[in-house]
Design a protein around this motif. Structure first.
Motif, mmCIF file in Angstrom:
data_model
loop_
_atom_site.group_PDB
_atom_site.id
_atom_site.type_symbol
_atom_site.label_atom_id
_atom_site.label_comp_id
_atom_site.label_asym_id
_atom_site.label_seq_id
_atom_site.Cartn_x
_atom_site.Cartn_y
_atom_site.Cartn_z
ATOM 1 N N ARG A 70 0.860 -1.217 -0.089
ATOM 2 C CA ARG A 70 0.082 0.034 0.032
ATOM 3 C C ARG A 70 0.798 1.211 0.031
ATOM 4 O O ARG A 70 0.720 2.294 -0.897
ATOM 5 N N VAL A 73 2.106 1.856 -3.595
ATOM 6 C CA VAL A 73 1.368 2.546 -4.332
ATOM 7 C C VAL A 73 0.856 3.863 -4.136
ATOM 8 O O VAL A 73 1.059 4.562 -4.837
ATOM 9 N N ASP A 94 -1.601 -0.450 -10.131
ATOM 10 C CA ASP A 94 -1.889 -0.444 -8.988
ATOM 11 C C ASP A 94 -3.216 -0.723 -8.296
ATOM 12 O O ASP A 94 -3.552 -1.314 -7.413
ATOM 13 N N THR A 95 -4.287 -0.183 -9.027
ATOM 14 C CA THR A 95 -5.606 -0.444 -8.928
ATOM 15 C C THR A 95 -5.962 -2.145 -8.924
ATOM 16 O O THR A 95 -6.456 -2.727 -7.704
ATOM 17 N N LEU A 98 -3.939 -3.936 -5.948
ATOM 18 C CA LEU A 98 -4.773 -3.426 -4.441
ATOM 19 C C LEU A 98 -6.086 -4.485 -4.413
ATOM 20 O O LEU A 98 -6.460 -5.093 -3.337
ATOM 21 N N SER A 99 -6.790 -4.578 -5.633
ATOM 22 C CA SER A 99 -8.038 -5.314 -5.645
ATOM 23 C C SER A 99 -7.624 -6.850 -5.344
ATOM 24 O O SER A 99 -8.370 -7.606 -4.626
ATOM 25 N N ALA A 145 -7.090 0.110 2.093
ATOM 26 C CA ALA A 145 -6.648 -0.294 0.685
ATOM 27 C C ALA A 145 -7.930 0.082 -0.117
ATOM 28 O O ALA A 145 -7.911 0.977 -1.148
ATOM 29 N N LYS A 149 -7.772 2.944 -3.136
ATOM 30 C CA LYS A 149 -8.167 2.761 -4.526
ATOM 31 C C LYS A 149 -9.185 3.965 -4.903
ATOM 32 O O LYS A 149 -9.271 4.351 -5.862
#
Length: 314
Positions: A70, A73, A94-95, A98-99, A145, A149
């Motif tokens: 995190r 990112v 990065d999205t 994180l997902s 997170a 996002k």
């Protein structure tokens, strides 16, 4: 002794240094994600076997990696805000990362949730407390997170809006320049006293403005003065440039075109060429608005000689 020429503040990082740092950060983040997957898998296996202590150790390592990713990112996002062009695809990648981490954390959290409920049912508060601690740690990581996002999405949308504003500004500038150039050349055509010559020159100008792809390149070149563009088109038509755009540049030319309805009929029709609607996609002018007749000379001025037809005997 220190050389004075070498003293001073350190210079900014070169593009090659930035690229190297980006590569290092990206590579380490991918390794961290790979390790996080492994610890999450071990944690799930320990939970399935009822080994809460082993599952807790796996969760602790997973959460540490989750935090590190995190932060990486977030660092990428700050750099991307400064120069989005230098970080293509960073937000999307990065999205997605994180997902995936959120899904892994959710699976672990559900496992610890089940262990906590089972311990509570058995009256084992110590075991239930340990499971709840792991659950809360994962829950916190997921919430953070989600917030990150959201910032990524917001930044991506802002970047798209900024890009659209810049594109529209460039297009408006090109349209204003096209209008100013067309107005200047149309003024030179209107000064020709012969109506037939005016019609022929108007047709030639219309062809250049609507069919010559190079004209958009020329008109979009802000380093080239509008007067030079007018002179170039006039030379191509065999005319001397009669006038230049109004003082103030394209904006003034546009304002003058908007208020050009009060003059004589010939003058208004001349303005229809200068202000004919140009497409924002192709830069072409409306064909149905390009009809032009001459503008009568002012009463106190002598007629200009016919520049396009040889004069016959008197």
């Amino acid at each position: 002794m220190i050389d004075a020429s070498s003293a001073g503040t350190p210079s900014a990082a070169s593009p090659s240094t930035d690229e190297r740092e980006a590569e290092v950060l990206s590579g380490l983040t991918k390794l961290a994600l790979e390790m996080a997957r492994t610890f999450q898998d071990r944690g799930l296996a320990a939970l399935a076997a009822g080994d809460l202590d082993r599952a807790g150790k796996a969760e602790a390592r997973f959460s540490t990696l989750f935090l590190a990713i995190r932060r990486a990112v977030a660092l990428t996002l700050r750099r991307w805000r400064e120069d989005a062009a230098a970080w293509p695809g960073a937000v999307e990648a990065d999205t997605a990362m994180l997902s995936e981490l959120m899904e892994l954390a959710e699976a672990l959290a559900r496992g610890f949730h089940a262990q906590a409920l089972a311990a509570l049912a058995a009256g084992d508060l110590d075991r239930a407390g340990d499971a709840e601690t792991r659950f809360s740690s994962l829950f916190l990581g997921i919430r953070r997170a989600i917030a990150l996002k959201a910032r990524l999405r917001q930044q991506r949308e802002q970047a798209r809006r900024d890009a659209e504003i810049r594109r529209k500004a460039r297009q408006d500038e090109k349209d204003d320049r096209r209008q100013a150039v067309a107005q200047g050349v149309a003024a030179a055509i209107a000064a020709v006293p012969d109506a037939d010559a005016q019609e022929r020159l108007t047709a030639e100008l219309r062809e250049k403005l609507t069919e010559d792809e190079r004209i958009d390149v020329d008109l979009a070149d802000t380093a080239l003065p509008i007067e030079a563009l007018i002179a170039s088109l006039c030379r191509a038509l065999g005319l001397p440039p009669l006038g230049t755009p109004p003082a103030g540049g394209p904006a003034a030319a546009k304002a003058g075109a908007d208020g050009a309805g009060a003059g004589p009929k010939g003058e208004r029709r001349m303005h229809s060429l200068a202000t004919g609607g140009s497409s924002t996609r192709t830069g072409s002018l409306s064909r149905h608005r390009l009809g032009i007749t001459g503008r009568p000379p002012a009463p106190d001025r002598q007629p200009r000689p016919n520049l396009l037809r040889p004069r016959g005997p008197p």
